[in-house]
Design a protein around this motif. Structure first.
Motif, short mmCIF file in Angstrom:
data_model
loop_
_atom_site.label_atom_id
_atom_site.label_comp_id
_atom_site.label_asym_id
_atom_site.label_seq_id
_atom_site.Cartn_x
_atom_site.Cartn_y
_atom_site.Cartn_z
N GLY A 5 3.68 6.11 -2.29
CA GLY A 5 4.86 6.95 -2.27
C GLY A 5 5.28 7.40 -3.65
O GLY A 5 5.61 8.56 -3.88
N VAL A 6 5.27 6.46 -4.62
CA VAL A 6 5.67 6.80 -6.00
C VAL A 6 4.72 7.86 -6.58
O VAL A 6 5.17 8.86 -7.16
CB VAL A 6 5.67 5.54 -6.89
CG1 VAL A 6 5.89 5.93 -8.36
CG2 VAL A 6 6.76 4.57 -6.44
N VAL A 7 3.43 7.64 -6.43
CA VAL A 7 2.44 8.59 -6.97
C VAL A 7 2.55 9.95 -6.28
O VAL A 7 2.58 11.00 -6.92
CB VAL A 7 1.00 8.03 -6.82
CG1 VAL A 7 -0.03 9.09 -7.19
CG2 VAL A 7 0.82 6.80 -7.69
N ALA A 8 2.63 9.94 -4.94
CA ALA A 8 2.72 11.19 -4.19
C ALA A 8 3.99 11.95 -4.52
O ALA A 8 3.98 13.18 -4.65
CB ALA A 8 2.65 10.90 -2.68
N GLY A 9 5.11 11.23 -4.68
CA GLY A 9 6.36 11.88 -5.02
C GLY A 9 6.32 12.50 -6.40
O GLY A 9 6.81 13.62 -6.61
N PRO A 18 -0.70 16.36 0.64
CA PRO A 18 -2.10 16.22 0.22
C PRO A 18 -2.46 14.85 -0.33
O PRO A 18 -3.60 14.43 -0.25
CB PRO A 18 -2.23 17.31 -0.86
CG PRO A 18 -1.25 18.35 -0.46
CD PRO A 18 -0.08 17.59 0.12
N VAL A 19 -1.49 14.14 -0.92
CA VAL A 19 -1.77 12.79 -1.42
C VAL A 19 -1.52 11.76 -0.32
O VAL A 19 -2.36 10.90 -0.06
CB VAL A 19 -0.89 12.46 -2.65
CG1 VAL A 19 -1.07 11.00 -3.06
CG2 VAL A 19 -1.24 13.38 -3.82
N GLY A 20 -0.37 11.85 0.35
CA GLY A 20 0.02 10.84 1.33
C GLY A 20 -0.76 10.88 2.63
O GLY A 20 -1.24 9.85 3.12
N THR A 21 -0.91 12.07 3.21
CA THR A 21 -1.56 12.19 4.52
C THR A 21 -3.02 11.71 4.51
O THR A 21 -3.40 10.87 5.34
CB THR A 21 -1.47 13.63 5.05
OG1 THR A 21 -0.09 13.98 5.19
CG2 THR A 21 -2.17 13.78 6.40
N PRO A 22 -3.87 12.22 3.60
CA PRO A 22 -5.27 11.74 3.61
C PRO A 22 -5.39 10.25 3.32
O PRO A 22 -6.27 9.60 3.87
CB PRO A 22 -5.93 12.57 2.49
CG PRO A 22 -5.08 13.77 2.35
CD PRO A 22 -3.68 13.29 2.61
N THR A 60 0.74 9.93 11.71
CA THR A 60 0.60 10.06 10.26
C THR A 60 1.27 11.34 9.79
O THR A 60 2.08 11.35 8.85
CB THR A 60 -0.88 10.08 9.86
OG1 THR A 60 -1.50 8.85 10.24
CG2 THR A 60 -1.04 10.28 8.36
N ILE A 61 0.94 12.44 10.45
CA ILE A 61 1.49 13.75 10.08
C ILE A 61 3.00 13.79 10.29
O ILE A 61 3.76 14.24 9.43
CB ILE A 61 0.79 14.86 10.90
CG1 ILE A 61 -0.68 14.98 10.46
CG2 ILE A 61 1.52 16.20 10.74
CD1 ILE A 61 -1.55 15.80 11.39
N GLY A 62 3.46 13.29 11.43
CA GLY A 62 4.89 13.29 11.72
C GLY A 62 5.67 12.42 10.76
O GLY A 62 6.77 12.80 10.31
N SER A 63 5.13 11.26 10.39
CA SER A 63 5.82 10.34 9.49
C SER A 63 5.87 10.89 8.07
O SER A 63 6.89 10.76 7.37
CB SER A 63 5.14 8.97 9.50
OG SER A 63 5.15 8.42 10.80
N ILE A 64 4.77 11.49 7.61
CA ILE A 64 4.74 12.09 6.27
C ILE A 64 5.72 13.26 6.20
O ILE A 64 6.48 13.41 5.23
CB ILE A 64 3.31 12.56 5.92
CG1 ILE A 64 2.44 11.36 5.58
CG2 ILE A 64 3.33 13.56 4.77
CD1 ILE A 64 2.79 10.67 4.28
N ASP A 65 5.73 14.11 7.21
CA ASP A 65 6.65 15.25 7.23
C ASP A 65 8.11 14.79 7.24
O ASP A 65 8.96 15.38 6.57
CB ASP A 65 6.38 16.12 8.46
CG ASP A 65 5.35 17.19 8.19
OD1 ASP A 65 4.66 17.08 7.16
OD2 ASP A 65 5.21 18.13 9.00
N PHE A 88 0.83 -1.20 0.00
CA PHE A 88 0.00 0.00 0.00
C PHE A 88 0.87 1.26 0.00
O PHE A 88 0.63 2.19 -0.76
CB PHE A 88 -0.92 0.00 1.23
CG PHE A 88 -1.57 1.32 1.52
CD1 PHE A 88 -2.56 1.82 0.68
CD2 PHE A 88 -1.20 2.08 2.63
CE1 PHE A 88 -3.16 3.05 0.94
CE2 PHE A 88 -1.79 3.29 2.90
CZ PHE A 88 -2.78 3.78 2.06
N LEU A 89 1.91 1.28 0.83
CA LEU A 89 2.73 2.48 0.99
C LEU A 89 3.65 2.74 -0.20
O LEU A 89 3.88 3.91 -0.56
CB LEU A 89 3.56 2.37 2.27
CG LEU A 89 2.78 2.43 3.59
CD1 LEU A 89 3.72 2.17 4.77
CD2 LEU A 89 2.08 3.78 3.75
N ALA A 90 4.20 1.69 -0.82
CA ALA A 90 5.15 1.89 -1.92
C ALA A 90 4.50 2.56 -3.14
O ALA A 90 5.01 3.58 -3.63
CB ALA A 90 5.81 0.57 -2.30
#
Length: 304
Positions: free
Chosen positions: A141-145, A157-161, A174-179, A136-138
């Protein structure tokens, strides 16, 4: 000097929101740079260079406050870096006339998603504690990046929600890990832009101004993440992104709307935005009161 001060204030405000909501530093900063006529690729490159410092400081601050899940950081951050490099080289190859409205469309879609998602649904809490899988995360990550590099923002906006919607990781982590993982994305995107456009279109003073504001705000935002209601922030930030990018599109060569049409659209956006903020604040207060009643009721039953 006034422009540098403005950029520093934008960096400060954007990082406050980003650090407490898990999104919007890149989208907000890039939107402003586009509004003052910056080349789209140079705007995204400027923001990502500044983000190398702001995300490093933000990640450290979130780690100190216990807001980081390092497994999530690695599983989403490394694929995100690959997507960001690809997105940066793609954007570098587009001409300005094509890239500016294209970037505004990406930012507008992200703004609409943030606005609608947080205003109507708030933060889901189902499945909390279940593991987030690499499958799910990989891809996420590619799309969000990729979106982050091409849109000048979009990692949050893509990863957090998406992670919040899974309900498997508590909001602050969630917020801390995305940041924190965004540090890897910022480095990869910056390398991609240097390969694609070099450094001649990048104003290092603008980078430093954005960086200064963001670094100052990062530790404050990491502390505020436990105190500011994300639902209200999501409605507010989404409205800003929508308004600014609708303005860019209406004035672009693609549409070139007359003044009367533009002002009518702006008025409608303001009305909807105000209503959404009022609704978000009302829902936050309602749920806070319900939670308080549940706690009080449980306390009474314990005493009995």
């Amino acid at each position: 000097m006034r422009r540098l001060l403005l950029l520093a204030l934008v960096g400060l405000g954007a990082q406050l929101v980003d650090g407490s909501l898990g999104m919007a530093y890149g989208v907000t900063s890039t939107t402003l740079l586009l509004a003052i006529g910056t080349n789209p690729a140079a705007a995204s490159a400027t923001v990502h260079l500044a983000e190398i410092g702001t995300t490093l400081m933000s990640g450290f601050s979130h780690w100190r406050f216990g807001n980081v899940d390092w497994r999530v950081v690695l599983k989403i951050g490394l694929p995100g870096a690959v997507g960001a490099f690809a997105g940066a080289t793609f954007l570098s190859g587009l001409d300005t006339a094509t890239a500016a409205p294209l970037m505004s469309i990406i930012l507008l879609v992200l703004g609409l998603y943030v606005f609608i998602r947080f205003t109507t649904l708030g933060l889901p809490k189902g499945n909390l504690g279940k593991p987030l899988r690499k499958r799910f995360l990989a891809p996420l990550g590619v799309v969000a990046g990729f979106v982050d590099a091409t849109g000048g923002g979009g990692w949050g906006p893509v990863g957090t929600p998406a992670i919040l919607a899974s309900g498997r990781l508590e909001p602050r982590k969630t917020i801390g890990s995305i940041d924190t993982s965004e540090f890897l994305v910022a480095i990869a995107a910056s390398i991609g832009f240097f390969v694609g456009i070099g450094s001649e279109d990048i104003n290092l003073m603008w980078v430093l101004a954005l960086l200064l504001g963001g670094v100052i705000a990062a530790p404050v935002a990491a502390w505020l993440v436990r105190h500011i209601p994300p639902r209200v922030l999501g409605s507010a930030v989404g409205g800003v992104i929508i308004l600014t990018n609708v303005r860019t599109l209406l004035k672009s060569d693609w549409i070139d709307a007359p003044d009367g049409v533009r002002y009518t659209v702006y008025a409608v956006i303001y009305v909807v935005w105000a209503a959404a903020l009022a609704y978000s604040i009302g829902q936050y207060r309602k749920h806070r009161e319900e939670d308080r009643e549940v706690i009080e009721s449980a306390s009474v039953q314990e005493r009995a």
